[in-house]
Design a protein around this motif. Structure first.
Motif, short mmCIF file in Angstrom:
data_model
loop_
_atom_site.label_atom_id
_atom_site.label_comp_id
_atom_site.label_asym_id
_atom_site.label_seq_id
_atom_site.Cartn_x
_atom_site.Cartn_y
_atom_site.Cartn_z
N SER A 13 0.81 -1.22 0.00
CA SER A 13 0.00 0.00 0.00
C SER A 13 0.84 1.26 0.00
O SER A 13 0.33 2.35 -0.22
N GLY A 255 -4.87 -9.73 -5.60
CA GLY A 255 -4.40 -9.80 -4.23
C GLY A 255 -3.49 -11.00 -3.99
O GLY A 255 -3.76 -12.10 -4.49
N MET A 283 -1.21 -6.73 -5.08
CA MET A 283 -1.24 -5.98 -3.84
C MET A 283 -1.12 -6.93 -2.65
O MET A 283 -1.95 -7.84 -2.48
N MET A 286 -4.14 -8.33 -0.11
CA MET A 286 -5.50 -8.21 -0.65
C MET A 286 -6.06 -9.59 -0.93
O MET A 286 -5.38 -10.49 -1.40
N ILE A 290 -12.11 -6.86 -3.06
CA ILE A 290 -11.43 -5.62 -2.77
C ILE A 290 -12.13 -4.91 -1.62
O ILE A 290 -13.36 -4.84 -1.56
N GLU A 295 -6.76 -0.31 -1.14
CA GLU A 295 -7.14 -1.14 -2.28
C GLU A 295 -8.02 -0.38 -3.25
O GLU A 295 -7.86 -0.47 -4.47
#
Length: 323
Positions: A13, A255, A283, A286, A290, A295
């Motif tokens: 993030s 994710g 990510m 994740m 989402i 996110e």
């Protein structure tokens, strides 16, 4: 001449907000250049004359309203830029009014873009039953919405099965699509992720009863015989490199903790499409669905980036004679 780069961005993030702000500036610049170079009223030419669109907009609008089986319930909000649309294709069996749709709608309102999202056939306020809900049907309904509700081309934002549908739409009607954004994309999931891993008892129940509840990841889904059989007619990952004619820019986010769809599915999409402008973002942490500020910010940055890339596909800003 523009050079497209296919890249893989592995990220957590950190730095997401900076990416979003920078991408938003790029979006505004690209749209300003395009609008300056294409001043005047845009007329969408069709075989039956100019396309007439009711731009009132609102929630729970309908196409095919008189048919209980064929009606499509959708939300549409129109921006002043009639050629830039964003359409959300929801998760499997999810209604249109969910988190992704809310975030994308707000994004479109802030950026004066047209927003569109519909309930799938057999889901919530749209017509039909689960037995008729298939990739073919959802693709057909999406094409009708793009044909009849909006003008210009559209960025498709597909959530899981929605990403499979957006690929089929781009293959069948490339004239309607300017770019693709996939979230936890799962094309071919019915065959590769479900059927290949179901017990013989579950398979027999689906085929004998027509539908059967199964456990997939941490969720329970009602899977129908028609969805399985129709999925086999719509597979997109089986043909090898550049086997799927989708030249538009593609942005995929996945994710690292997705329990339903492996991360390498996004890599396989990048491999099979003909587009040379594909970016995959993984990510950390994740899941399949989402959620959370970082996110959603990543999603909006993907949409920003797809819009800018789509503009550059049409208006080559590096060639003096372009635009």
């Amino acid at each position: 001449m523009r050079v497209s780069i296919a890249a893989l961005l592995l990220t957590g993030s950190i730095g997401v907000d900076a990416w979003v702000s920078g991408s938003s500036r790029s979006l505004r610049r690209a749209r300003t250049v395009r609008q300056a170079g294409k001043a005047g009223k845009i007329v969408i030419k069709r075989d039956d004359g100019p396309k007439q669109v009711d731009r009132t907009g609102g929630r729970a609008l309908y196409l095919n309203e008189d048919s209980e089986n064929d009606k499509i319930c959708y939300d549409a909000f129109f921006g002043p830029d009639t050629n830039t649309n964003v359409m959300v294709l929801p998760y499997l069996y999810s209604p249109k009014n969910q988190g992704v749709a809310s975030q994308v709608e707000a994004y479109c309102r802030r950026n004066d873009l047209t927003y569109l999202c519909a309930d799938y056939h057999g889901v919530s306020q749209s017509g039909g039953r689960t037995e008729g809900a298939t990739i073919t049907r959802w693709t057909k309904d999406t094409i009708q919405l793009l044909d009849e509700v909006v003008t210009g081309k559209t960025i498709l934002v597909g959530c899981a099965v929605g990403a499979w549908v957006m690929m089929r739409v781009a293959m069948e009607r490339p004239d309607l699509v300017s770019g693709l954004v996939g979230i936890s994309s799962d094309p071919d999931f019915t065959e590769e992720l479900l059927w290949a891993n179901l017990s013989e008892e579950d398979k027999a129940a689906i085929m004998a009863k027509g539908k059967h509840e199964i456990q997939w990841g941490s969720n329970t889904y009602e899977i129908t015989k028609n969805l399985i059989l129709d999925g086999r007619d719509n597979l997109v990952l089986q043909g090898g490199p550049k086997s799927i004619e989708i030249p538009q820019p593609i942005r995929l986010m996945h994710g690292s903790s997705d329990e339903e769809v492996p991360v390498n599915t996004a890599m396989r999409i990048m491999d099979v499409v003909t587009s040379t402008d594909v970016i995959v973002r993984v990510m950390k942490g994740m899941t399949h669905f989402i959620e959370g500020h970082a996110e959603y910010q990543m999603l909006l940055s993907c949409i920003d980036d797809a819009i800018v890339a789509a503009e550059l596909n049409v208006y080559d800003l590096k060639t003096p004679a372009s635009g």
